[in-house]
Design a protein around this motif. Structure first.
Motif, PDB file in Angstrom:
ATOM      1  N   PRO A   9      19.105   8.464 -17.981  1.00 34.83           N
ATOM      2  CA  PRO A   9      18.782   7.638 -16.805  1.00 34.83           C
ATOM      3  C   PRO A   9      17.970   6.398 -17.150  1.00 34.83           C
ATOM      4  CG  PRO A   9      18.464   9.959 -16.307  1.00 34.83           C
ATOM      5  CD  PRO A   9      18.725   9.872 -17.790  1.00 34.83           C
ATOM      6  N   LEU A  10      17.065   6.520 -18.134  1.00 38.54           N
ATOM      7  CA  LEU A  10      16.277   5.358 -18.542  1.00 38.54           C
ATOM      8  C   LEU A  10      17.177   4.264 -19.109  1.00 38.54           C
ATOM      9  CD1 LEU A  10      13.466   4.084 -19.021  1.00 38.54           C
ATOM     10  CD2 LEU A  10      13.480   5.163 -21.285  1.00 38.54           C
ATOM     11  N   LEU A  11      18.160   4.666 -19.932  1.00 30.55           N
ATOM     12  CA  LEU A  11      19.090   3.686 -20.496  1.00 30.55           C
ATOM     13  C   LEU A  11      19.962   3.068 -19.416  1.00 30.55           C
ATOM     14  CD1 LEU A  11      18.123   4.807 -23.230  1.00 30.55           C
ATOM     15  CD2 LEU A  11      20.491   4.694 -24.015  1.00 30.55           C
ATOM     16  N   GLU A 175       8.428  -7.035 -23.041  1.00 30.29           N
ATOM     17  CA  GLU A 175       8.250  -5.714 -22.445  1.00 30.29           C
ATOM     18  C   GLU A 175       8.929  -5.555 -21.090  1.00 30.29           C
ATOM     19  OE1 GLU A 175       4.153  -4.652 -22.501  1.00 30.29           O
ATOM     20  OE2 GLU A 175       3.974  -4.844 -24.671  1.00 30.29           O
ATOM     21  N   LEU A 176       9.975  -6.310 -20.848  1.00 26.04           N
ATOM     22  CA  LEU A 176      10.806  -6.056 -19.673  1.00 26.04           C
ATOM     23  C   LEU A 176      11.684  -4.849 -19.984  1.00 26.04           C
ATOM     24  CD1 LEU A 176      11.654  -7.055 -16.844  1.00 26.04           C
ATOM     25  CD2 LEU A 176      13.471  -8.350 -17.966  1.00 26.04           C
ATOM     26  N   ARG A 181      14.868  -2.639 -24.547  1.00 22.06           N
ATOM     27  CA  ARG A 181      13.524  -2.080 -24.476  1.00 22.06           C
ATOM     28  C   ARG A 181      13.580  -0.583 -24.178  1.00 22.06           C
ATOM     29  NH1 ARG A 181       8.493  -2.238 -26.428  1.00 22.06           N
ATOM     30  NH2 ARG A 181       6.994  -1.445 -24.924  1.00 22.06           N
ATOM     31  N   ALA A 182      14.465  -0.176 -23.257  1.00 18.09           N
ATOM     32  CA  ALA A 182      14.615   1.246 -22.941  1.00 18.09           C
ATOM     33  C   ALA A 182      15.067   2.025 -24.176  1.00 18.09           C
ATOM     34  CB  ALA A 182      15.609   1.424 -21.794  1.00 18.09           C
ATOM     35  N   VAL A 185      12.071   2.480 -26.497  1.00 19.71           N
ATOM     36  CA  VAL A 185      11.158   3.512 -26.000  1.00 19.71           C
ATOM     37  C   VAL A 185      11.707   4.899 -26.307  1.00 19.71           C
ATOM     38  CG1 VAL A 185      10.185   4.539 -23.904  1.00 19.71           C
ATOM     39  CG2 VAL A 185      10.168   2.054 -24.205  1.00 19.71           C
ATOM     40  N   ALA A 186      12.997   5.105 -26.011  1.00 21.79           N
ATOM     41  CA  ALA A 186      13.616   6.409 -26.254  1.00 21.79           C
ATOM     42  C   ALA A 186      13.675   6.728 -27.748  1.00 21.79           C
ATOM     43  CB  ALA A 186      15.019   6.428 -25.652  1.00 21.79           C
ATOM     44  N   ALA A 187      13.986   5.737 -28.567  1.00 20.65           N
ATOM     45  CA  ALA A 187      14.082   5.957 -30.014  1.00 20.65           C
ATOM     46  C   ALA A 187      12.735   6.322 -30.614  1.00 20.65           C
ATOM     47  CB  ALA A 187      14.647   4.713 -30.688  1.00 20.65           C
ATOM     48  N   GLN A 188      11.684   5.659 -30.156  1.00 18.47           N
ATOM     49  CA  GLN A 188      10.347   5.951 -30.683  1.00 18.47           C
ATOM     50  C   GLN A 188       9.849   7.313 -30.214  1.00 18.47           C
ATOM     51  OE1 GLN A 188       8.003   2.610 -29.429  1.00 18.47           O
ATOM     52  NE2 GLN A 188       8.966   1.200 -30.869  1.00 18.47           N
ATOM     53  N   ALA A 189      10.197   7.679 -28.976  1.00 20.31           N
ATOM     54  CA  ALA A 189       9.724   8.951 -28.438  1.00 20.31           C
ATOM     55  C   ALA A 189      10.429  10.147 -29.090  1.00 20.31           C
ATOM     56  CB  ALA A 189       9.923   8.992 -26.924  1.00 20.31           C
ATOM     57  N   THR A 190      11.695   9.985 -29.405  1.00 23.08           N
ATOM     58  CA  THR A 190      12.484  11.104 -29.943  1.00 23.08           C
ATOM     59  C   THR A 190      12.675  11.037 -31.455  1.00 23.08           C
ATOM     60  OG1 THR A 190      14.562   9.901 -29.595  1.00 23.08           O
ATOM     61  CG2 THR A 190      13.752  11.264 -27.772  1.00 23.08           C
TER      62      THR A 190
END
Length: 229
Positions: A9-11, A175-176, A181-182, A185-190
């Protein structure tokens, strides 16, 4: 299917924002392109010079530099000027507005050259004939010049759109929360950069394919009634 670990959903939200930024920027680029093309073909030398400076400078500076200059540089410049006048001012620009204005401003320069070429492609005798028949200048432009200009401009504007939509990835630096950007964020978190950057690449590719299909439809519509050699 790729395991997006709940970040799908974020993507998708980032993808929607990318499309919104792209469409808004393209609308601004078309508007600036039409104004810039008029400025380049008018007989007013000062206006010609200003349009030439605009297209030369904007096309000569990398997009990323201009994005950073607008989002980070302009607020700092305003704050420093206010401090010099004795005021304590803090300026924070909206990332969406900054991204749209900067991308639109950049690709307005490229659209200027597209519209200028389209204007030059229309035989000058047609406008002269319309004026000789007593047709007002604005009516002649609306009924004769602009429809043919669009026919010549659509392929070039399609190319501008293709490049513009990929350039929206650059506004991730402000940072939009668009697609790139999404994905970050997902790549860094996982810790699965390949998975999410590949997913982003696939979404950009889907958008490109859909855009190409729409461009072909627009070209067919613009060329209706035109006899091919």
């Amino acid at each position: 299917m790729l395991d997006l670990q709940g970040y799908g959903p974020l993507l998708l939200e980032g993808f929607k924002l990318t499309v919104l930024v792209g469409v808004s920027s393209m609308a601004l680029a078309i508007l600036l392109g039409m104004v810039g093309a008029w400025a380049k073909v008018t007989q007013l030398r000062a206006v010609n010079w200003a349009a030439g400076v605009y297209t030369t400078v904007v096309r000569g500076v990398p997009e990323l530099v201009l994005i950073l200059l607008v989002y980070y540089g302009v607020p700092t410049l305003i704050q420093d000027a206010a401090t010099g006048l004795g005021y304590d001012l803090r300026v924070n620009l909206n990332p969406f507005a900054s991204g749209v204005l900067t991308i639109g401003f950049i690709y307005g320069a490229f659209s200027t050259e597209v519209f200028r070429g389209a204007y030059l492609a229309v035989p000058a005798g047609q406008m002269e004939a319309a004026r000789a028949c007593g047709m007002p200048r604005l009516m002649a432009a609306r009924r004769i010049l602009l429809p043919q200009m669009w026919r010549y401009a659509i392929p070039g504007l399609g190319n501008v759109w293709m490049v513009l939509i990929k350039a929206t990835a650059l506004i991730s630096v402000i940072e939009l929360q668009e697609l790139m950007r999404a994905s970050q964020v997902a790549a860094q978190a996982t810790r699965q950069p390949f998975t999410f950057y590949a997913a982003a690449a696939g979404l950009y590719l889907v958008l490109t394919i859909v855009s190409m299909a729409l461009q072909q439809r627009l070209e067919s519509w613009a060329n209706r009634g035109v006899q091919r050699a």
